[in-house]
Design a protein around this motif. Structure first.
Motif, short mmCIF file in Angstrom:
data_model
loop_
_atom_site.label_atom_id
_atom_site.label_comp_id
_atom_site.label_asym_id
_atom_site.label_seq_id
_atom_site.Cartn_x
_atom_site.Cartn_y
_atom_site.Cartn_z
N ASN A 62 42.19 5.09 82.65
CA ASN A 62 43.11 6.24 82.79
C ASN A 62 42.62 7.61 81.59
O ASN A 62 43.34 8.22 81.31
CB ASN A 62 44.46 6.22 82.52
CG ASN A 62 44.93 5.11 83.47
OD1 ASN A 62 44.76 5.28 84.78
ND2 ASN A 62 45.76 3.98 83.15
N ASP A 63 41.26 7.33 81.25
CA ASP A 63 40.57 8.49 80.57
C ASP A 63 39.20 8.82 80.81
O ASP A 63 38.47 7.78 81.49
CB ASP A 63 41.00 8.12 79.09
CG ASP A 63 40.83 9.47 78.31
OD1 ASP A 63 41.03 10.43 78.72
OD2 ASP A 63 40.95 9.06 76.77
N TRP A 89 32.35 10.11 83.53
CA TRP A 89 33.53 9.51 84.02
C TRP A 89 34.88 10.39 83.96
O TRP A 89 35.19 10.53 82.79
CB TRP A 89 33.56 8.18 83.39
CG TRP A 89 34.81 7.29 83.56
CD1 TRP A 89 35.83 6.92 82.89
CD2 TRP A 89 35.00 6.75 85.00
NE1 TRP A 89 36.51 6.17 83.45
CE2 TRP A 89 36.21 5.92 84.84
CE3 TRP A 89 34.51 6.83 86.17
CZ2 TRP A 89 36.76 5.16 85.91
CZ3 TRP A 89 34.90 5.87 87.31
CH2 TRP A 89 36.17 5.42 87.25
N SER A 90 35.24 10.64 85.09
CA SER A 90 36.56 11.58 84.87
C SER A 90 37.39 11.05 86.03
O SER A 90 37.45 11.50 87.13
CB SER A 90 36.39 13.17 85.19
OG SER A 90 37.56 13.92 85.05
N PRO A 91 38.34 9.78 85.78
CA PRO A 91 38.85 9.33 86.88
C PRO A 91 40.22 10.23 87.29
O PRO A 91 40.64 10.88 86.56
CB PRO A 91 39.47 7.87 86.15
CG PRO A 91 39.36 8.31 84.74
CD PRO A 91 38.23 9.21 84.66
N ALA A 94 43.42 10.21 84.94
CA ALA A 94 43.24 10.92 83.64
C ALA A 94 43.98 12.10 83.57
O ALA A 94 44.50 12.76 84.38
CB ALA A 94 41.68 11.13 83.32
N LYS A 95 44.54 12.16 82.36
CA LYS A 95 45.60 13.45 82.09
C LYS A 95 44.84 14.79 82.42
O LYS A 95 43.59 14.75 82.05
CB LYS A 95 46.16 13.47 80.89
CG LYS A 95 47.04 12.28 80.70
CD LYS A 95 47.62 12.37 79.30
CE LYS A 95 48.62 11.15 79.09
NZ LYS A 95 49.04 10.90 77.72
N VAL A 96 45.40 15.77 82.80
CA VAL A 96 44.92 17.06 83.06
C VAL A 96 44.03 17.51 82.18
O VAL A 96 42.86 18.04 81.94
CB VAL A 96 45.89 18.05 83.82
CG1 VAL A 96 45.04 19.39 83.89
CG2 VAL A 96 46.27 17.61 85.17
N ARG A 97 44.56 17.51 80.69
CA ARG A 97 44.25 18.33 79.47
C ARG A 97 42.92 17.31 78.98
O ARG A 97 41.75 17.92 78.83
CB ARG A 97 45.04 17.87 78.44
CG ARG A 97 44.62 18.27 77.19
CD ARG A 97 45.82 18.70 76.14
NE ARG A 97 45.36 19.16 74.77
CZ ARG A 97 45.01 20.21 74.54
NH1 ARG A 97 44.78 20.97 75.35
NH2 ARG A 97 44.51 20.78 73.14
N SER A 98 42.93 16.07 79.48
CA SER A 98 41.69 15.26 78.96
C SER A 98 40.72 15.77 80.03
O SER A 98 39.38 15.89 79.55
CB SER A 98 41.93 13.92 78.96
OG SER A 98 40.63 12.95 79.03
N LYS A 99 40.69 15.99 81.25
CA LYS A 99 39.78 16.21 82.05
C LYS A 99 39.47 17.46 81.83
O LYS A 99 38.11 17.86 82.00
CB LYS A 99 40.57 16.24 83.51
CG LYS A 99 40.62 14.88 84.31
CD LYS A 99 41.09 15.07 85.63
CE LYS A 99 41.56 13.93 86.34
NZ LYS A 99 41.90 14.05 87.49
N MET A 100 40.02 18.40 81.40
CA MET A 100 39.64 20.04 80.98
C MET A 100 38.71 19.79 79.62
O MET A 100 37.67 20.66 79.63
CB MET A 100 40.77 20.78 80.82
CG MET A 100 41.58 21.20 82.12
SD MET A 100 43.22 21.99 81.87
CE MET A 100 42.65 23.30 81.07
N ALA A 122 31.79 10.69 88.40
CA ALA A 122 32.73 9.80 89.08
C ALA A 122 34.12 10.02 88.82
O ALA A 122 34.51 10.28 87.70
CB ALA A 122 32.15 8.32 88.49
N THR A 123 34.92 9.79 89.82
CA THR A 123 36.17 9.83 89.64
C THR A 123 36.99 8.75 89.98
O THR A 123 38.29 8.50 89.63
CB THR A 123 36.94 10.90 90.41
OG1 THR A 123 36.52 10.77 91.92
CG2 THR A 123 36.57 12.33 90.18
N ASP A 124 36.22 7.67 90.58
CA ASP A 124 36.82 6.39 90.68
C ASP A 124 35.70 5.31 90.74
O ASP A 124 34.51 5.55 91.07
CB ASP A 124 37.81 6.09 92.03
CG ASP A 124 36.94 6.27 93.25
OD1 ASP A 124 36.21 5.29 93.61
OD2 ASP A 124 36.89 7.25 94.09
N PRO A 125 36.15 3.92 90.46
CA PRO A 125 34.90 2.99 90.38
C PRO A 125 34.08 2.90 91.60
O PRO A 125 32.86 2.56 91.35
CB PRO A 125 35.67 1.67 90.12
CG PRO A 125 37.12 2.07 89.72
CD PRO A 125 37.27 3.49 90.31
#
Length: 138
Positions: A62-63, A89-91, A94-100, A122-125
């Motif tokens: 989740n991060d 790695w940007s699943p 993950a929280k929007v703030r973390s992605k940004m 990648a957004t998923d495994p």
């Protein structure tokens, strides 16, 4: 070294460990995290004997993370080769703030790691499965 986009700095150890992976082949993988939203630091280092599954298990569900992986393989002519992968790695979870924050630091951090041969996001495994890595290595 501050990142102009996000304001995040990069700890000196990040490039040092990357050079050890690239030139000295001391490590199989490295994961990097954004600590306190201020500085990119080394989070995990995989021994040279580590497996791809060991690497994937270090990516949080989740991060976001930045990672490099040194993938060894054989060509169709049975010649041993190696490719250094950079994985952002940007699943989806993950929280929007973390992605940004990670996205705003990604380009400059990636450019700092001189010697990357294959880039992936990648957004998923499934997007970083071993089959996907094998396909992209050739």
């Amino acid at each position: 070294m501050a990142n102009a986009s996000s304001g995040a700095g990069v700890h000196d150890d990040c490039n040092l460990r990357f050079v050890e992976l690239k030139s000295k082949r001391l490590h199989r993988f490295i994961t990097y995290k954004l600590e306190n939203q201020k500085e990119i630091v080394v989070e995990n280092i995989g021994e040279r004997t580590a497996t791809y599954e060991d690497f994937v298990s270090k990516l949080p569900e989740n991060d976001c993370r930045f990672a490099v992986y040194d993938f060894d393989f054989f060509t169709a002519e049975d010649v041993p080769k190696s490719r250094i992968f950079y994985i952002f790695w940007s699943p989806d979870t993950a929280k929007v703030r973390s992605k940004m924050l990670y996205a705003s630091s990604n380009e400059k951090f990636k450019r700092m790691l001189d010697g990357i041969q294959v880039e992936m996001q990648a957004t998923d495994p499934s997007e970083i499965s071993i089959d996907e890595i094998k396909d992209r290595a050739r």
